[in-house]
Design a protein around this motif. Structure first.
Motif, PDB file in Angstrom:
ATOM      1  N   LYS A   8       2.786   4.805  -4.783  1.00 37.00           N
ATOM      2  CA  LYS A   8       2.171   3.527  -4.424  1.00 37.00           C
ATOM      3  C   LYS A   8       1.432   2.944  -5.628  1.00 37.00           C
ATOM      4  CE  LYS A   8       1.340   4.418   0.505  1.00 37.00           C
ATOM      5  NZ  LYS A   8       0.301   4.505   1.562  1.00 37.00           N
TER       6      LYS A   8
ATOM      7  N   ILE B 109       4.280   6.164   3.647  1.00 36.15           N
ATOM      8  CA  ILE B 109       4.491   4.827   3.111  1.00 36.15           C
ATOM      9  C   ILE B 109       5.012   3.938   4.233  1.00 36.15           C
ATOM     10  CG2 ILE B 109       4.941   5.564   0.727  1.00 36.15           C
ATOM     11  CD1 ILE B 109       7.915   5.168   1.289  1.00 36.15           C
TER      12      ILE B 109
ATOM     13  N   ASP C 226       4.759  -1.878   1.238  1.00 35.78           N
ATOM     14  CA  ASP C 226       3.966  -1.213   0.207  1.00 35.78           C
ATOM     15  C   ASP C 226       4.571  -1.470  -1.178  1.00 35.78           C
ATOM     16  OD1 ASP C 226       2.098  -0.127   1.904  1.00 35.78           O
ATOM     17  OD2 ASP C 226       3.007   1.867   1.968  1.00 35.78           O
TER      18      ASP C 226
END
Length: 347
Positions: A141, A86, A90
Motif C-alpha cells: 500500500k 487490501i 487502495d
C-alpha cells in the motif's frame, strides 16, 4: 482494455514501432489470491529494449504477442475471494514478482529465487496496459504522499539500485569511497540511497554531462567524466588506492574492466548492468582479494524499505511521463539516450 503489445522481436532496434497500441482482453481473476490493478504508471526500462531485441528469449519462455512492463503501480480494481488486507481502490505499488509464498526461498525473503513464480512483463503480460493481473503477496500500500505514476519505476530500477546500494552501505565507513558507474535511471536512485544509508564519499562516473548534473543534485560528492581516463581520475580522488566499493550500473563495454580497475584491494565490485563480460586472471583476484557481487531485483521487504525512504523525501525519482499510446516514443527516446532518469507510461 488498451495495451501496447509486442508482436515481433527486433534484434537491431530499427523498427519505427516496437509495440502496437491496440485492444486486448481484460485480465481475469482465476485464483483466490489474484488481484487486478488499474495501472497508474508503468515504468519503461532498458530491459524492455533487451526484450524487444530478443535477448531474453534464452532466459524465459514467452509467446508473442504479449505485453511488456514490469515496473507497475496503480489502484486495486478487483480482488480474488481469498485476498485479505487490501480493498478495491487502495493505491499500491507492485513487487515485480508474483510468488506463492510456500517455498523455502520465499519464506526466507528471497523472492527473486522462488521455486514457483510469475514475472509480469517478463514471462507474462505486464503493465503496458490499463490493467494488470498480479497477486496479493506482491502488493504494498502506498502512503498518501506517493502517487502511483511517480513511484512505478521503483519496482525494478529503484529496487535493484536499492539492493546494490544497501549491500555496499553495510561495509562502507566514513573516510572511504564508493564509485557509481552510470547516473541514469538506476544510478540516480542508487546515489540517493547511498547518501541516505552511509557516510562514504560518493564518486559518480558518467559520459553524459546532464547525467552528471543530475548526480550532483542526488548527493554525489565527486563527478568524473567517462572519457577513457576515469580510472586515473578515480584513483587520484581516492589517494591512489581506489574505491572501497564500486557499483556498476552499466555492466557492458569498457565499464566492466574499468570498474574493476578502480576497485580498491579488498574492495567490492557490485555489477548491476549486464551485456558485458568479466574477464580477470584468477591470480589477480587472489592477490587483490576483490569481491565481485551480482545483483538482481530486490525483495518485497526491500521495496517496503525503499518506500519508507521515498515517503520521507530521502529518495526522489526523476521521471518523464508519456501516454500509454506513446509507448513507442518512450522506447525510442530511451534507446537514443534522450531520457535522464526514468520514463513512465500513464494510461
Amino acid at each position: 482494455m488498451k495495451a501496447a503489445v509486442l508482436h515481433a522481436f527486433d534484434e537491431k532496434l530499427t523498427a519505427k514501432e516496437f509495440v502496437k497500441y491496440e485492444d486486448v482482453a481484460d485480465p481475469k481473476i482465476t485464483r483466490p489470491s489474484d488481484v487486478v490493478v488499474r495501472i497508474g504508471g508503468a515504468g519503461v526500462c532498458r530491459t524492455d529494449l533487451h526484450i524487444v531485441e530478443g535477448i531474453w528469449r534464452s532466459k524465459v519462455d514467452v509467446n508473442l504477442p504479449y505485453i511488456m512492463g514490469h515496473e507497475n503501480a496503480g489502484w486495486v480494481e478487483a480482488i480474488g475471494p481469498g485476498v485479505e488486507g487490501i480493498k478495491v481502490g487502495d493505491p499500491v505499488i507492485c513487487h515485480p514478482l508474483v510468488t506463492s509464498g510456500h517455498c523455502l526461498a520465499c519464506r526466507r525473503g528471497n523472492d527473486m529465487h522462488a521455486d514457483d513464480s510469475v514475472f509480469p512483463g517478463i514471462n507474462a503480460n505486464g503493465g503496458y496496459a490499463q490493467y494488470l493481473l498480479t497477486g496479493q503477496r506482491s502488493l504494498i500500500k502506498l502512503p498518501k504522499t506517493l502517487a502511483p505514476k511517480d513511484v512505478a519505476p521503483y519496482t525494478d530500477a529503484g529496487l535493484t539500485a536499492y539492493r546494490a546500494a544497501k549491500k555496499a552501505s553495510r561495509h562502507l565507513l566514513p573516510g572511504q569511497y564508493v564509485a557509481v558507474i552510470g547516473a541514469g535511471g538506476l544510478g540516480h536512485i542508487g546515489i540517493q540511497v547511498l547518501a541516505a544509508l552511509c557516510a562514504a564519499e560518493i564518486i559518480v562516473v558518467d559520459r553524459d554531462d546532464k547525467s552528471l548534473e543530475l548526480a550532483k543534485t542526488c548527493g554525489a560528492h565527486h563527478l568524473v567524466k567517462a572519457d577513457g581516463n576515469e580510472v586515473e581520475a578515480t584513483l587520484a580522488l581516492t589517494g591512489g588506492r581506489g574505491a572501497e566499493a564500486v557499483i556498476d550500473f552499466v555492466g557492458e563495454g569498457e565499464a566492466v574492466a574499468r570498474g574493476l580497475a578502480m576497485t580498491a584491494n579488498d574492495g567490492f565490485y557490485y555489477v548491476v548492468g549486464y551485456g558485458g563480460k568479466i574477464e580477470l586472471p584468477t591470480i589477480d583476484l587472489i592477490t587483490t582479494e576483490k569481491t565481485i557481487v551480482g545483483n538482481l531485483v530486490g525483495s518485497y521487504a526491500e521495496l517496503v524499505e525503499l518506500m519508507k525512504l521515498a515517503d520521507r523525501g530521502l529518495v526522489q525519482l526523476h521521471t518523464k511521463e508519456y501516454k500509454l499510446s506513446a509507448a513507442n516514443d518512450a522506447l525510442h527516446d530511451l534507446h537514443h539516450g534522450r531520457i535522464h532518469g526514468r520514463a513512465v507510461l500513464v494510461p
